[in-house]
Design an enzyme around this catalytic site. Structure first.
Site, short mmCIF file in Angstrom:
data_model
loop_
_atom_site.label_atom_id
_atom_site.label_comp_id
_atom_site.label_asym_id
_atom_site.label_seq_id
_atom_site.Cartn_x
_atom_site.Cartn_y
_atom_site.Cartn_z
N HIS A 132 0.81 -1.22 0.00
CA HIS A 132 0.00 0.00 0.00
C HIS A 132 0.85 1.27 0.00
O HIS A 132 0.33 2.36 -0.24
CB HIS A 132 -0.98 0.00 1.19
CG HIS A 132 -0.34 0.22 2.52
ND1 HIS A 132 -0.02 -0.80 3.39
CD2 HIS A 132 0.01 1.36 3.16
CE1 HIS A 132 0.49 -0.31 4.50
NE2 HIS A 132 0.53 1.00 4.38
N ASP A 162 0.16 -7.63 1.31
CA ASP A 162 0.57 -6.24 1.50
C ASP A 162 2.09 -6.09 1.46
O ASP A 162 2.69 -5.37 2.26
CB ASP A 162 0.03 -5.68 2.82
CG ASP A 162 0.09 -4.15 2.86
OD1 ASP A 162 0.18 -3.54 1.79
OD2 ASP A 162 0.08 -3.58 3.98
N SER A 240 4.82 2.34 7.96
CA SER A 240 4.48 1.21 7.10
C SER A 240 5.65 0.82 6.20
O SER A 240 6.21 1.66 5.50
CB SER A 240 3.27 1.55 6.23
OG SER A 240 2.11 1.70 7.01
#
Length: 396
Positions: A132, A162, A240
């Site tokens: 993402h 992911d 992230s």
């Protein structure tokens, strides 16, 4: 003033007790311990160093871990151009003539910028991050801790886990993160998160491993197939794709998700899973995931009983332990095999199934085209259905 005296008998007893006490005291103080009578001192046993002991010194284990991996942690900046739908009113010729130069102009495109983290795990310039972070990005810029910046090329993305792999061309002098094993991680171990939360570069937070194998369904990410490492090390937007380290400075996970409604709870993809996916992404640019094509929930006899006594329930459920099929995707392997909504899967081949997470893991670890024999409880009947896995596509 009246003076009270102890009776003579009591005074005599007290005098004798005092004499005995003084005699014992004098005897003890006059004793000399001979060398042959002295007990040998216990030998000094060297103690193994530990992170906690190291933290007491001038330099903590966190410092050592970050110094080991920190140079390999990168910041990832992305740009994406999107086209916005035009407003017909803004193009009306009459309004434009009426307002003249003061009429606002439409901008058909818009630049969206994103920020994330990642780390170098191969000297050739391979960076591992979250899908993402770089998904649909038109431009990817990778910035090292030493200030160098490179244009990144996305080599592969897997939205199901992911994970993404980005390649930079920077020669052979790149720092590389040391990878550990998530199989050795235990609840209570130290956890160190490194990344660029909220744009604050090179940020380090410390916590512990809160739990292991937290399924994506429990986390609230139903479109993923992951068992997360849960930690209380602070993880914020921008973290992230950054590494989660153990006390030795080895990468044990990839920080990927936080819950907006929770304090002190973050999640990371286990590094063993990430390594396997990264290898496929480098080679093929994608990962093929087998699937059956059912939406399911864990069923217990108690839950089935609650459903069956509810006059508003849509159908009666077998009061057994297994996996309840809530929906069958049209055209999926499950639909072809004849699986129906309301079926309860109790076995896959010879393995007893007691939870949806368990069934998902069995399918995920299988190969494309593998055939399973499902034991299904349908009402009062038991059926054996043969289903062959296919590649996971976009499920509507």
């Amino acid at each position: 003033m009246q003076i009270f005296k102890l009776p003579r008998s009591i005074r005599q007893v007290s005098t004798h007790v005092l004499a005995i006490f003084l005699g014992v005291l004098l005897t003890v103080t006059s004793l000399e311990v001979l060398p042959s009578q002295a007990e040998p001192a216990p030998p000094l046993v060297p103690q193994k160093s530990s992170p906690v002991a190291a933290a007491i010194g001038n330099s903590s284990f966190v410092t050592a871990a970050v110094n080991r991996v920190g140079p390999a942690v990168v910041r990832i900046d992305t740009e994406r151009t999107i086209t916005r739908p035009t407003d017909p009113l803004m193009d009306d010729p009459f309004l434009r003539r009426f307002f003249g130069d003061g009429f606002p102009q439409q901008s058909p495109t818009e630049q969206l910028r994103g920020l994330g983290s990642g780390f170098i795990f191969d000297k050739s310039g391979i960076v591992l991050t979250n899908a993402h972070v770089v998904d649909q990005a038109d431009k990817v810029t990778v910035r090292l801790k030493d200030g160098r910046t490179f244009e990144g090329k996305v080599k592969g993305i897997d939205e199901v886990t992911d994970l993404a792999v980005v390649k930079i061309n920077a020669g052979n002098d790149l720092p590389v993160a040391s990878l550990g094993s998530s199989q050795n991680v235990q609840v209570g171990d130290w956890a160190i998160a490194v990344g660029n939360p909220l744009g604050f570069d090179n940020t380090v937070t410390l916590g512990i491993i809160s739990t292991l194998k937290r399924s994506s369904a429990q986390v609230g990410i139903s479109d993923k197939r992951l068992d997360f490492i849960q930690t209380d090390a602070a993880i914020n937007p921008g973290n992230s794709g950054g590494p989660l380290l153990n006390a030795e400075g080895e990468v044990i996970g990839i920080n990927t998700a936080i819950r907006a409604d929770a304090m002190g709870i973050g999640f990371a993809i286990p590094i063993d899973k990430a390594k396997a996916i990264a290898t496929q992404l480098q080679r093929d640019g994608k990962v093929a995931h087998p699937y059956l094509g059912v939406q399911m929930v864990t069923l217990t006899p108690q839950l089935a009983q609650q459903n069956n006594i509810d006059p508003n329930s849509m159908f009666e459920i077998p009061e057994v332990r297994g996996v309840l099929v809530m929906r069958v995707v049209p055209g999926s392997p499950a639909a072809t095999a004849g699986i129906r909504r309301g079926d309860v899967i109790v076995k896959i081949d010879d393995q007893v199934i007691t939870s949806a997470d368990q069934l998902q893991r069995v399918v995920e670890d299988s190969r494309l085209g593998q055939t399973f024999q499902l034991k299904v409880q349908r009402g009062n009947q038991t059926q054996i259905l043969s289903v062959r896995t296919a590649e996971l596509k976009d499920i509507q």
